[in-house]
Design a protein around this motif. Structure first.
Motif, mmCIF file in Angstrom:
data_model
loop_
_atom_site.group_PDB
_atom_site.id
_atom_site.type_symbol
_atom_site.label_atom_id
_atom_site.label_comp_id
_atom_site.label_asym_id
_atom_site.label_seq_id
_atom_site.Cartn_x
_atom_site.Cartn_y
_atom_site.Cartn_z
ATOM 1 N N ARG A 1 37.215 50.039 47.818
ATOM 2 C CA ARG A 1 38.184 50.956 48.413
ATOM 3 C C ARG A 1 39.326 50.194 49.071
ATOM 4 N N SER A 2 39.002 49.058 49.670
ATOM 5 C CA SER A 2 40.055 48.272 50.327
ATOM 6 C C SER A 2 41.060 47.717 49.328
ATOM 7 N N LEU A 3 40.598 47.444 48.112
ATOM 8 C CA LEU A 3 41.477 46.883 47.090
ATOM 9 C C LEU A 3 42.471 47.900 46.553
ATOM 10 N N GLU A 4 42.263 49.162 46.860
ATOM 11 C CA GLU A 4 43.233 50.173 46.467
ATOM 12 C C GLU A 4 44.508 50.059 47.292
ATOM 13 N N LYS A 5 44.424 49.406 48.451
ATOM 14 C CA LYS A 5 45.579 49.284 49.342
ATOM 15 C C LYS A 5 46.178 47.882 49.345
ATOM 16 N N ILE A 6 45.316 46.855 49.370
ATOM 17 C CA ILE A 6 45.810 45.477 49.477
ATOM 18 C C ILE A 6 45.067 44.600 48.473
ATOM 19 N N LEU A 7 45.824 43.808 47.734
ATOM 20 C CA LEU A 7 45.231 42.888 46.766
ATOM 21 C C LEU A 7 45.267 41.464 47.316
ATOM 22 N N PRO A 8 44.128 40.789 47.401
ATOM 23 C CA PRO A 8 44.094 39.407 47.893
ATOM 24 C C PRO A 8 44.362 38.411 46.777
ATOM 25 N N ASP A 9 44.481 37.154 47.151
ATOM 26 C CA ASP A 9 44.633 36.086 46.160
ATOM 27 C C ASP A 9 43.274 35.630 45.627
ATOM 28 N N LEU A 10 42.203 35.909 46.409
ATOM 29 C CA LEU A 10 40.866 35.435 46.035
ATOM 30 C C LEU A 10 39.821 36.347 46.672
ATOM 31 N N ILE A 11 38.687 36.526 45.980
ATOM 32 C CA ILE A 11 37.566 37.302 46.521
ATOM 33 C C ILE A 11 36.323 36.419 46.557
ATOM 34 N N LEU A 12 35.693 36.316 47.724
ATOM 35 C CA LEU A 12 34.398 35.660 47.863
ATOM 36 C C LEU A 12 33.364 36.767 47.913
ATOM 37 N N LEU A 13 32.472 36.809 46.935
ATOM 38 C CA LEU A 13 31.623 37.977 46.703
ATOM 39 C C LEU A 13 30.145 37.602 46.698
ATOM 40 N N ASP A 14 29.407 38.162 47.651
ATOM 41 C CA ASP A 14 27.968 37.936 47.704
ATOM 42 C C ASP A 14 27.296 38.667 46.538
ATOM 43 N N ILE A 15 26.259 38.052 45.981
ATOM 44 C CA ILE A 15 25.601 38.653 44.818
ATOM 45 C C ILE A 15 24.597 39.721 45.239
ATOM 46 N N LEU A 16 23.693 39.389 46.169
ATOM 47 C CA LEU A 16 22.631 40.320 46.539
ATOM 48 C C LEU A 16 23.083 41.193 47.707
ATOM 49 N N MET A 17 23.484 42.426 47.368
ATOM 50 C CA MET A 17 23.881 43.419 48.378
ATOM 51 C C MET A 17 23.257 44.751 48.007
ATOM 52 N N PRO A 18 22.959 45.587 48.991
ATOM 53 C CA PRO A 18 22.388 46.903 48.691
ATOM 54 C C PRO A 18 23.420 47.829 48.058
ATOM 55 N N ASN A 19 22.939 48.860 47.372
ATOM 56 C CA ASN A 19 23.769 49.897 46.739
ATOM 57 C C ASN A 19 24.565 49.369 45.546
ATOM 58 N N LEU A 20 25.442 48.407 45.800
ATOM 59 C CA LEU A 20 26.282 47.864 44.724
ATOM 60 C C LEU A 20 26.286 46.347 44.861
ATOM 61 N N ASN A 21 25.608 45.642 43.925
ATOM 62 C CA ASN A 21 25.525 44.185 44.074
ATOM 63 C C ASN A 21 26.783 43.500 43.558
ATOM 64 N N GLY A 22 26.843 42.183 43.747
ATOM 65 C CA GLY A 22 28.040 41.418 43.395
ATOM 66 C C GLY A 22 28.379 41.470 41.923
ATOM 67 N N TYR A 23 27.336 41.430 41.070
ATOM 68 C CA TYR A 23 27.594 41.514 39.633
ATOM 69 C C TYR A 23 28.289 42.823 39.278
ATOM 70 N N GLU A 24 27.815 43.910 39.853
ATOM 71 C CA GLU A 24 28.380 45.224 39.555
ATOM 72 C C GLU A 24 29.811 45.351 40.075
ATOM 73 N N VAL A 25 30.047 44.803 41.263
ATOM 74 C CA VAL A 25 31.404 44.833 41.825
ATOM 75 C C VAL A 25 32.362 44.051 40.932
ATOM 76 N N CYS A 26 31.941 42.861 40.516
ATOM 77 C CA CYS A 26 32.791 42.013 39.671
ATOM 78 C C CYS A 26 33.084 42.701 38.340
ATOM 79 N N LYS A 27 32.080 43.364 37.776
ATOM 80 C CA LYS A 27 32.269 44.065 36.504
ATOM 81 C C LYS A 27 33.330 45.148 36.636
ATOM 82 N N ILE A 28 33.305 45.874 37.754
ATOM 83 C CA ILE A 28 34.309 46.914 38.002
ATOM 84 C C ILE A 28 35.690 46.297 38.164
ATOM 85 N N LEU A 29 35.755 45.199 38.907
ATOM 86 C CA LEU A 29 37.051 44.536 39.145
ATOM 87 C C LEU A 29 37.695 44.087 37.839
#
Length: 376
Positions: A150-178
């Motif tokens: 949701r935050s990326l809908e407003k501001i785009l960073p130069d880099l994302i540091l993304l944890d893999i093991l997270m509840p609900n939506l893990n890092g792999y799933e987030v990266c796939k969407i991105l």
């Protein structure tokens, strides 16, 4: 802030930042000129004249620009509304709290780049945020995958540091969407995992990950990997901007050639360009070669442009038509002085002008008015 108190430079800086945050693209010099013209209520003809472009070309470029700005500001922006709406948006815009839960950050003087941290562990966010801020990066944090998206809908960073093991939506799933979204597909992603957590490196890279780091963090390693990815990101953006500028230059050159061709083809005066041919022994000029000739010039001698262009020697052409131009043309190149002469051909009177152009000359034939009307 009232309309008259906002300068164009302030408005342009505001628009540039908004466009970059939303699209990761910079405004071109041509687009900035169009905005300046709209701000000053200049016509497209006046804007085109300042850019040495046709008004039609400027209108087409402007249409794309207004479409982009309308998406960025989520309201219809046109040339006639640009000044008023931008002043209104600047005046009404308020500084809102960060979308995610973190302390208010001060803008880094170094401004090495912007980074989005995504981790469900607050301790990890605090460690990385402190490290990166101290080293000149602008940092935002999100403690979950959905919040990050949701935050990326407003501001785009130069880099994302993304944890893999997270509840609900893990890092792999987030990266796939991105990577499926054009807006975020090119933002580099560095995966984060703990040493005791399984990480599928092949899957991480197949999904579009650029690198990975492990917890507990080796601070110098984190800084090195972050610096590498942000440098590559900025180089890619710069290259894309240069390619875009190069394409615009090609378009301008193509249009300029079209304009020149139109002028030459429909000119009432005969126009030609000749290149000097020099002796390989003493480098003295012995002849000329025809580089360019317009239809009016060729018609003066009852020839076609292609017939003149294919002649290897202009000296033969001069002799065949009793034109004593050779010495005059050589003098033009040696002295830089204009050659001027009247001559008649098949009962038509002309005036010829020759001026130096590099190691050659440009020639203009002008039909002359005589008693009884125009001859030629």
């Amino acid at each position: 802030m009232e309309k008259e108190k906002i300068t164009f430079e302030e408005a342009l800086e505001f628009v540039q930042k908004k466009v970059y945050l939303q699209t990761n693209n910079h405004l071109s010099l041509q687009e900035e000129t169009i905005l300046k013209g709209a701000w000053e209520e200049s016509s497209y003809e006046e804007i085109g004249e300042s850019l040495y472009l046709s008004s039609g070309y400027v209108r087409n470029s402007a249409a794309s620009l207004w479409k982009t700005l309308s998406k960025v500001f989520q309201q219809k922006i046109t040339k006639s509304q640009f000044h008023y709406l931008i002043c209104k948006i600047i005046s009404e815009e308020e500084i809102t709290p960060p979308f995610f839960e973190e302390e208010e950050e001060e803008e880094s003087q170094l401004d090495k780049g912007s980074i989005l941290l995504v981790d469900d562990q607050v301790e990890n966010l605090q460690i990385l945020s402190k490290l990166l801020k101290e080293n000149g990066y602008q940092v935002r944090s999100a403690n979950g995958g959905n919040i990050a998206l949701r935050s990326l809908e407003k501001i785009l960073p130069d880099l994302i540091l993304l944890d893999i093991l997270m509840p609900n939506l893990n890092g792999y799933e987030v990266c796939k969407i991105l990577k499926k979204q054009a807006k975020t597909a090119l933002i580099p992603v560095i995966f984060i995992s703990a040493l005791n957590e399984p990480i599928d490196k092949i899957k991480a890279f197949e999904l579009g990950g650029s690198d990975y780091i492990t917890k507990p963090f080796e601070l110098q390693e984190v800084l090195a990997r972050v610096s590498c990815q942000i440098t590559l990101r900025k180089q890619r953006i710069q290259l894309e901007a240069e390619i875009k500028q190069h394409q615009q230059t090609i378009e301008i050159l193509y249009q300029s050639r079209s304009i020149l061709a139109s002028i030459l083809n429909y000119s009432y005066h005969g126009i030609a360009a000749f290149e000097a041919i020099r002796s390989p022994v003493d480098a003295e000029i012995t002849d000329f070669r025809c580089l360019l000739v317009n239809p009016a010039f060729a018609e003066c001698f009852n020839l076609t442009s292609s017939q003149l262009m294919t002649q290897k020697s202009c000296l033969d052409f001069f002799k065949a038509n009793n034109l004593d131009w050779l010495e005059g043309f050589i003098k033009v190149i040696k002295t830089g002085k204009t050659f001027q002469q009247k001559f008649s051909y098949q009962n038509k009177l002309y005036q010829v002008f020759a001026v130096k152009l590099g190691d050659g000359i440009t020639l203009t034939l002008q039909p002359l008015l005589e008693k009884g009307g125009l001859s030629g």
